[in-house]
Write a protein that holds these residues in place. Structure first.
Motif, PDB file in Angstrom:
ATOM      1  N   UNK A   1     -10.614  -0.848   2.074  1.00 12.20           N
ATOM      2  CA  UNK A   1     -10.096  -0.121   0.917  1.00 12.20           C
ATOM      3  C   UNK A   1     -10.896   1.156   0.689  1.00 12.20           C
ATOM      4  N   UNK A   2     -12.177   1.019   1.013  1.00 12.06           N
ATOM      5  CA  UNK A   2     -13.020   2.198   0.904  1.00 12.06           C
ATOM      6  C   UNK A   2     -12.511   3.304   1.814  1.00 12.06           C
ATOM      7  N   UNK A   4      -9.621   3.906   2.707  1.00 15.03           N
ATOM      8  CA  UNK A   4      -8.420   4.545   2.145  1.00 15.03           C
ATOM      9  C   UNK A   4      -8.823   5.699   1.229  1.00 15.03           C
ATOM     10  N   UNK A   5      -9.858   5.452   0.435  1.00 16.07           N
ATOM     11  CA  UNK A   5     -10.306   6.504  -0.486  1.00 16.07           C
ATOM     12  C   UNK A   5     -10.974   7.643   0.250  1.00 16.07           C
ATOM     13  N   UNK A 367       7.784  14.963 -19.623  1.00 12.39           N
ATOM     14  CA  UNK A 367       7.115  13.925 -18.839  1.00 12.39           C
ATOM     15  C   UNK A 367       7.792  13.677 -17.508  1.00 12.39           C
TER      16      UNK A 367
ATOM     17  N   UNK B 213       2.325  16.038   0.719  1.00 18.23           N
ATOM     18  CA  UNK B 213       1.066  15.321   0.507  1.00 18.23           C
ATOM     19  C   UNK B 213       0.989  14.792  -0.922  1.00 18.23           C
ATOM     20  N   UNK B 217       0.935  10.926  -1.800  1.00 17.00           N
ATOM     21  CA  UNK B 217      -0.293  10.491  -2.465  1.00 17.00           C
ATOM     22  C   UNK B 217       0.038   9.930  -3.838  1.00 17.00           C
ATOM     23  N   UNK B 220       1.556   6.486  -3.524  1.00 18.86           N
ATOM     24  CA  UNK B 220       0.537   5.509  -3.131  1.00 18.86           C
ATOM     25  C   UNK B 220      -0.417   5.236  -4.295  1.00 18.86           C
ATOM     26  N   UNK B 221      -0.769   6.293  -5.011  1.00 20.05           N
ATOM     27  CA  UNK B 221      -1.663   6.155  -6.156  1.00 20.05           C
ATOM     28  C   UNK B 221      -1.060   5.211  -7.190  1.00 20.05           C
ATOM     29  N   UNK B 224      -0.845   1.490  -6.078  1.00 24.32           N
ATOM     30  CA  UNK B 224      -2.048   0.706  -5.769  1.00 24.32           C
ATOM     31  C   UNK B 224      -3.171   0.799  -6.797  1.00 24.32           C
ATOM     32  N   UNK B 225      -3.159   1.825  -7.625  1.00 28.37           N
ATOM     33  CA  UNK B 225      -4.354   2.108  -8.422  1.00 28.37           C
ATOM     34  C   UNK B 225      -4.771   0.922  -9.298  1.00 28.37           C
ATOM     35  N   UNK B 228      -6.786  -1.496  -7.254  1.00 21.95           N
ATOM     36  CA  UNK B 228      -8.132  -0.974  -6.976  1.00 21.95           C
ATOM     37  C   UNK B 228      -9.009  -1.006  -8.224  1.00 21.95           C
ATOM     38  N   UNK B 231     -10.247  -4.624  -8.699  1.00 18.42           N
ATOM     39  CA  UNK B 231     -11.250  -5.069  -7.744  1.00 18.42           C
ATOM     40  C   UNK B 231     -12.614  -4.455  -8.066  1.00 18.42           C
ATOM     41  N   UNK B 234     -14.012  -1.686  -5.552  1.00 17.99           N
ATOM     42  CA  UNK B 234     -13.360  -0.376  -5.487  1.00 17.99           C
ATOM     43  C   UNK B 234     -13.286   0.311  -6.841  1.00 17.99           C
ATOM     44  N   UNK B 237     -14.674   3.989  -7.559  1.00 21.74           N
ATOM     45  CA  UNK B 237     -13.896   5.024  -6.855  1.00 21.74           C
ATOM     46  C   UNK B 237     -12.518   5.169  -7.488  1.00 21.74           C
ATOM     47  N   UNK B 238     -11.951   4.012  -7.802  1.00 20.80           N
ATOM     48  CA  UNK B 238     -10.606   4.018  -8.379  1.00 20.80           C
ATOM     49  C   UNK B 238     -10.606   4.774  -9.707  1.00 20.80           C
ATOM     50  N   UNK B 241     -10.785   8.362  -9.169  1.00 26.37           N
ATOM     51  CA  UNK B 241      -9.472   8.858  -8.746  1.00 26.37           C
ATOM     52  C   UNK B 241      -8.548   9.017  -9.954  1.00 26.37           C
ATOM     53  N   UNK B 345       9.905   5.976 -15.201  1.00 30.48           N
ATOM     54  CA  UNK B 345      10.318   7.024 -14.254  1.00 30.48           C
ATOM     55  C   UNK B 345       9.765   8.333 -14.818  1.00 30.48           C
ATOM     56  N   UNK B 346       8.553   8.617 -14.376  1.00 29.34           N
ATOM     57  CA  UNK B 346       7.764   9.691 -14.968  1.00 29.34           C
ATOM     58  C   UNK B 346       7.741  10.900 -14.042  1.00 29.34           C
TER      59      UNK B 346
END
Lengths: 367, 458
Positions: A1-2, A4-5, A367, B213, B217, B220-221, B224-225, B228, B231, B234, B237-238, B241, B345-346
């Protein structure tokens, strides 16, 4: 996971590096036509500033000839004033679409071209001899439409033998002077506003592009489509009203004014210089750089020109005066109106949406 | 059901005691954020502009009775701001949270023109907060009634806030899994160049790959955020981010306080023990601070626990179902927007429209072209022109207005053009349909014209 960052972070750094290196390479055109500054420069330097300069000159000539007519009212001086009025009115069609920045602040249009003129108001002002052309309430008693009535819709006797001749002459000069004064003010303001205009490269509601495009679209929709064709032909109401036409007292001019106006709309969009000799960065080239296309793969930028040109030939193909066509050939005028209308969503929706600006003046969150 | 619930909520599972510090800090920052947001709203003159000046307001289905209160609307905002302050301070918490929830929600329901996903998020969080012991620590209530002060609360209390945050992110991510977003990089392809005059990174936005990109990104952000953040390894870092991502969006888009709401809300993911440690440390400096230093537990009474947990289960089931309700309609969701709201739906679609209404006298045949600005603000007009339920409500308003003016059978026709995600604008509504006779239901509106294109994915 690291990992990935780490990947994301590296990508971020790579992109930043590229952006910085892009900035250094000023020689290569790295903006691929998407920078707004060259567009604003072209508009300011090559269209707007020369346009106001020309307008001031035209109105100076108009004022001089109106004064000459007032000093010595005869058929010759009247004819000279009419000619000057005609020429200045045609020039105004190239300037009217610039109602943003100083012109917007001064509400220039309300001093220049609100029609139809309210004759009773003009006559009232003349007979009373007291009026204030500065106020909003006077907007339909001054400008080109009032001069049209006074120069082309009034018999010469009214300036010579009529008991109110002196008052009338005074009013005539006052209207011409007010127009010159207002345009001169706007021209002078552009001297200092020009840099502000060019450096405001953002896309928010207060930005140059947003204000220019908003007022350009507004002009096309309300003052060109609605004012010059839609209202007189009764496109919406279903009732034709010839007395709503522009230059009502000089009907051989009306169509030419509309043609000049649409030509200016097209030229401005395509980045032509005011004198028509060169072309620069513009809304069309910016839109082409963004690259939105229709279902057939035609660039929206080109499609807009195409549709505008169709509308233009529609007007050009009307034989005789616009007033005559409205009365005796109304279907043809309505068809032309439809062609003009087809451009409205293209400008107001497609172009504005691709520019990421909005047609709202409410500065609220989204938004 | 009851037995399973009791089991799940036992101290081994969701009922596991965690430090109340997290929930308390969340309460405080969230309340302060709302107080700030209310003051900002007022200072910008938006109360007048959005709730007093307009002559007409767009209501939510079933909430037609919720209207602005004229000049009293200011009092409503004062109530909202004051309750946010009490909420932050943890003073008379239970009452404050209920009043805050009600006043905030009332404000949001007054005109759906102003619907924003993050306001909806706030409403939902406030609803959850009513039921939680968020004043168990770091609250003035603890000074008032010391026995309210508890060091530990059940895990599910903090957990439900985390789940709410996770729901927002995951669904926002799922919504991005469509061909426009991933394959065409729309709408970022249009939105990013609009910011190309930003210092340093601006020129980057002229490149299409950057839009790709950002699109990938971003998806994915969002997807998954939350995981992360959950956990432990992570998490730092999360969270970094989260801050960078939301600062970026704040720079690029006019989305007001939303990025900050998310940044401070994400603090709730931090280990409750660490938050407690921080509070203990602060306590050593500011001794008067009502921070709990003893080991005691907040326990729900069995009935209370059963009611609240059932309520929360129902709440989250609804939350998980809402974003999928669009599947009941066959038409393209982005086009019809039927089932678009309340689904995270932002910043997903670039859509612009243009609507010209004509009112026809059914008896005389006389036609009147409507100037929208006589009835709507520019902002309302903008929102109306792209959303069918707005179009219909407005058409009905026009019908009623002209009926009052003495027209016997007003018919309302609309010419609407909509452009979406860089496609050429096309006619949106059937121009031959008398909208005065159409009714708003949850079914598909047949007068919406076909999209004639495909967007694949969710």
């Amino acid at each position: 996971m690291k990992k990935w960052y780490l990947t994301a972070a590296i990508l971020m750094m790579v992109s930043t590096t590229i952006s910085i290196s892009c900035k250094k390479n000023k020689n290569s055109p790295s903006d691929n036509g998407m920078d707004r500054k060259p567009m604003l420069e072209n508009y300011a330097n090559n269209y707007i500033v020369p346009a106001y300069a020309d307008m001031v000159q035209q109105l100076s000539i108009l004022k001089t000839s109106v004064e000459a007519f007032a000093a010595n009212p005869d058929a010759t001086t009247q004819g000279a004033a009419q000619t000057a009025w005609r020429s200045a009115y045609i020039t105004w069609q190239k300037v009217d679409l610039l109602e943003f920045g100083p012109a917007f602040d001064k509400s220039l249009r309300t001093y220049m071209n609100i029609y139809p003129v309210t004759v009773s108001k003009v006559e009232g002002n003349i007979s009373s001899g007291s009026y204030d052309l500065e106020t909003f309430g006077s907007k339909d008693a001054q400008g080109f439409p009032a001069l049209d009535y006074l120069l082309n819709g009034t018999v010469l006797d009214k300036y010579t033998t009529d008991p109110q001749a002196a008052n009338r002459k005074q009013y005539l000069v006052a209207v011409a002077s007010k127009m010159l004064q207002k345009v001169t003010e706007v021209r002078d303001e552009w001297d200092s506003y020009k840099n502000t205009f060019i450096s405001s490269t953002a896309t928010d509601a207060g930005s140059s592009l947003s204000q220019m495009a908003n007022n350009y679209v507004l002009y096309y929709e309300r003052y060109f489509r609605g004012g010059k064709i839609g209202l007189p032909v009764g496109a919406m109401s279903g009732v034709a009203k010839v007395d709503l036409t522009e230059a009502y007292y000089t009907q051989d001019l009306t169509k030419e004014l509309a043609i000049t106006a649409l030509n200016s709309v097209i030229n401005f969009y395509s980045g032509k210089s005011y004198d028509g000799t060169s072309t620069g960065e513009c809304m069309k080239s910016y839109l082409a750089a963004i690259g939105t296309k229709d279902d057939n793969g035609t660039l929206m930028a080109d499609l807009i020109t195409q549709e505008m040109n169709e509308a233009l030939s529609g007007i050009q193909n009307l034989n005789g005066t616009l007033q005559d066509n409205i009365q005796n050939n109304r279907t043809a005028v309505l068809n032309t109106y439809e062609q003009i209308q087809e451009v409205v969503p293209l400008l107001k929706v497609d172009m504005v949406s691709a520019f990421s600006i909005s047609i709202t003046y409410t500065d609220n969150d989204g938004d | 059901m009851n037995k399973t619930l009791t089991n799940i909520l036992s101290t081994q599972h969701f009922g596991k005691p965690v430090y109340s510090a997290s929930l308390a800090v969340f309460r405080m920052v969230f309340g302060l954020m709302l107080l700030f947001s209310t003051i900002r709203f007022w200072a910008k003159g938006w109360i007048e502009e959005l709730y007093i000046n307009p002559k007409f307001f767009f209501s939510y289905y079933g909430f037609e009775w919720v209207k602005p209160l004229g000049d009293y609307t200011y009092i409503l905002f004062i109530i909202c701001g004051l309750s946010a302050l009490l909420f932050a301070l943890g003073l008379f918490y239970r009452i404050a949270s209920v009043v805050l929830f009600l006043s905030f929600t009332y404000i949001e329901l007054m005109d759906k023109t102003n619907y924003l996903n993050h306001y909806y998020f706030v409403t939902l969080v406030l609803f959850l907060m009513i039921w939680l012991p968020a004043n168990a620590n770091l609250s003035l209530d603890n000074l008032r009634k010391p026995n309210l002060s508890k060091r530990f609360v059940p895990l599910w209390t903090v957990g439900s806030i985390r789940l709410m945050m996770g729901t927002v992110y995951v669904f926002a991510g799922l919504a991005k899994l469509n061909s426009d977003w991933l394959v065409e990089a729309m709408p970022l392809r249009l939105w990013l160049p609009a910011n190309n005059d930003m210092p340093v990174i601006g020129p980057l936005f002229n490149h299409t790959w950057v839009a790709y990109f950002f699109s990938w990104f971003g998806a994915a952000y969002d997807l998954t955020i939350a995981f992360f953040l959950l956990n432990k390894k992570t998490r730092p870092y999360a969270y970094a981010t989260v801050v960078i991502f939301h600062l970026m969006t704040a720079l690029l888009f006019p989305i007001g306080v939303f990025p900050y709401v998310m940044m401070v809300s994400a603090l709730v993911f931090f280990d409750t023990k660490d938050v407690d440690k921080v509070l203990q440390k602060i306590k050593t400096v500011f001794r008067a601070l009502p921070v709990n230093t003893v080991y005691n537990h907040y326990t729900f009474a069995p009935v209370q626990q059963r009611v609240v947990s059932t309520l929360f289960v129902v709440f989250f089931v609804i939350q998980f179902a809402m974003p999928w309700r669009y599947l009941l309609n066959k038409e393209e969701l982005f086009w019809t927007e039927e089932g678009f709201r309340f689904s995270w739906r932002v910043m997903l679609v670039e859509k612009m429209g243009y609507a010209q209404f004509v009112v026809k006298d059914g008896v005389t045949g006389e036609r009147i072209a409507v100037n929208n600005n006589e009835f709507l603000t520019r902002n309302q007009e903008r929102m109306m022109a792209i959303q069918p339920d707005f179009i219909l409500q407005y058409a009905h308003h026009l019908r009623d207005y002209y009926q009052q003016q003495g027209m016997e059978q007003p018919q309302v026709y609309a010419t609407v053009y909509v452009a979406m995600n860089g496609r050429r604008s096309r006619l949106y509504a059937d121009t031959t349909v008398d909208l005065a006779k159409q009714t708003d239901t949850w079914k598909h509106k047949n007068w919406i014209l076909a999209f004639n294109d495909n967007i694949y994915g969710l």
